[in-house]
Design a protein around this motif. Sequence first.
Motif, PDB file in Angstrom:
ATOM      1  N   ALA A   1       0.770  -1.194   0.150  1.00  0.00           N
ATOM      2  CA  ALA A   1       0.068  -0.084   0.100  1.00  0.00           C
ATOM      3  C   ALA A   1       0.840   1.323   0.169  1.00  0.00           C
ATOM      4  CB  ALA A   1      -0.884   0.128   1.156  1.00  0.00           C
ATOM      5  N   LYS A   2       1.913   1.134   0.734  1.00  0.00           N
ATOM      6  CA  LYS A   2       2.891   2.463   0.741  1.00  0.00           C
ATOM      7  C   LYS A   2       3.489   2.565  -0.475  1.00  0.00           C
ATOM      8  CE  LYS A   2       7.171   4.112   2.550  1.00  0.00           C
ATOM      9  NZ  LYS A   2       8.444   3.835   3.418  1.00  0.00           N
ATOM     10  N   LEU A   3       4.022   1.667  -1.129  1.00  0.00           N
ATOM     11  CA  LEU A   3       4.663   1.602  -2.414  1.00  0.00           C
ATOM     12  C   LEU A   3       3.671   2.058  -3.700  1.00  0.00           C
ATOM     13  CD1 LEU A   3       6.826  -1.589  -2.445  1.00  0.00           C
ATOM     14  CD2 LEU A   3       7.701   0.759  -2.178  1.00  0.00           C
ATOM     15  N   TRP A   4       2.504   1.679  -3.638  1.00  0.00           N
ATOM     16  CA  TRP A   4       1.308   2.041  -4.442  1.00  0.00           C
ATOM     17  C   TRP A   4       0.987   3.514  -4.184  1.00  0.00           C
ATOM     18  CZ3 TRP A   4      -3.525   4.206  -4.576  1.00  0.00           C
ATOM     19  CH2 TRP A   4      -4.191   3.929  -5.597  1.00  0.00           C
ATOM     20  N   LYS A   5       1.069   3.817  -3.136  1.00  0.00           N
ATOM     21  CA  LYS A   5       0.635   5.658  -2.804  1.00  0.00           C
ATOM     22  C   LYS A   5       1.962   6.258  -3.220  1.00  0.00           C
ATOM     23  CE  LYS A   5      -2.563   4.816   0.807  1.00  0.00           C
ATOM     24  NZ  LYS A   5      -2.870   5.030   2.206  1.00  0.00           N
ATOM     25  N   GLN A   6       3.161   5.624  -2.919  1.00  0.00           N
ATOM     26  CA  GLN A   6       4.308   6.630  -3.361  1.00  0.00           C
ATOM     27  C   GLN A   6       4.655   6.653  -4.716  1.00  0.00           C
ATOM     28  OE1 GLN A   6       8.052   4.518  -2.015  1.00  0.00           O
ATOM     29  NE2 GLN A   6       8.623   6.580  -1.400  1.00  0.00           N
ATOM     30  N   ALA A   7       4.020   5.518  -5.646  1.00  0.00           N
ATOM     31  CA  ALA A   7       4.026   5.568  -7.033  1.00  0.00           C
ATOM     32  C   ALA A   7       3.242   6.673  -7.784  1.00  0.00           C
ATOM     33  CB  ALA A   7       3.877   4.165  -7.703  1.00  0.00           C
ATOM     34  N   HIS A   8       1.989   6.792  -6.984  1.00  0.00           N
ATOM     35  CA  HIS A   8       0.759   7.819  -7.616  1.00  0.00           C
ATOM     36  C   HIS A   8       1.159   9.033  -6.992  1.00  0.00           C
ATOM     37  CE1 HIS A   8      -0.372   3.739  -8.997  1.00  0.00           C
ATOM     38  NE2 HIS A   8      -1.113   4.553  -9.820  1.00  0.00           N
TER      39      HIS A   8
END
Length: 321
Positions: free
Chosen positions: A262-269
């Motif tokens: 979830a953290k990586l997905w938010k960081q990517a977006h």
Amino acid sequence: MSSLPAPDISVVVPLYNEAESLPELVAWIDRVAADNGLSYEAILVDDGSSDSSWVVIERLREEYPALRAIGFARNYGKSAALYCGFEAARGEVVFTMDADLQDSPDEIPAMRRMILDEGYDLVSGWKRTRHDPIGKRWPSKFFNWTARAVSGIRLHDFNCGLKAYRLKVVKAIEVYGEMHRYIPILARQAGFRRIGEKAVEHRARKYGCSKFGLERMVKGYLDLISVSFLSRFGRSPMYFFGSLGTLMFLLGGGTTAWIIAAKLWKQAHGLALRPVADQPLFYLAIAAVILGVQLFLAGFLGELVNRVSSDRNRYLIDRRL
């Protein structure tokens, strides 16, 4: 001793500081056996008495040749006394009774017939009318109700000291700790399912006082948990610890992976995110992973102990007759 003919019955009597009641009890057993034409042996197991019980036993041995005795160097408890008495028993039917004269030897013939004629492996006494203080009766009722619910064995009185067994039953079970309360459960675990019950006479204590206090209720419930666990997972502890450990490991690992993903997905977006280390759920997930691994290892250790441990306990006996 093995060359001697086996008696019809063995009566195992664990005792602790019961010097006053022993002469009357042994005479009573001898009279019942004689009246019913039964050969017998009475095995008195002195559980480290601090009174003159052993002196009384030595004196009784001269009068009653069928008397045998075992004396512990210290007090080990009733289960240990029964364990050693069962090892020594040779009779076709083995009886246990307490030494305080509250159990009646007059019940022996009827209980023996239930074993030999009706095919029971074990017959447990039921003190339908008890001559004990109310402080012992009501906790005992609740305890027996719980034992019935957990074990599925329909007995009214698991802890009655007066019981009858086929010889092969007492040779197949191992009584340890405080498990004398659950001998019917241990017998069923060993494969003996013909377990019966007989209403027996319960007499008021004639000499001395009870050697058991309220702490036996706490011990009784702890032992009930133990025997229930052992009946299900005693031979394969990995089934319990491994399953629970695997579940916790997967739950904790999956939660950790979800938090990080979830953290990586938010960081990517380019979305606002909260540091992983600031989330309490992350630490709970890590704790679940660690506990899962520990439980899994506990299962392995339990399996190893099962493989290498001895099947028998040993107790220090320093006197025999």
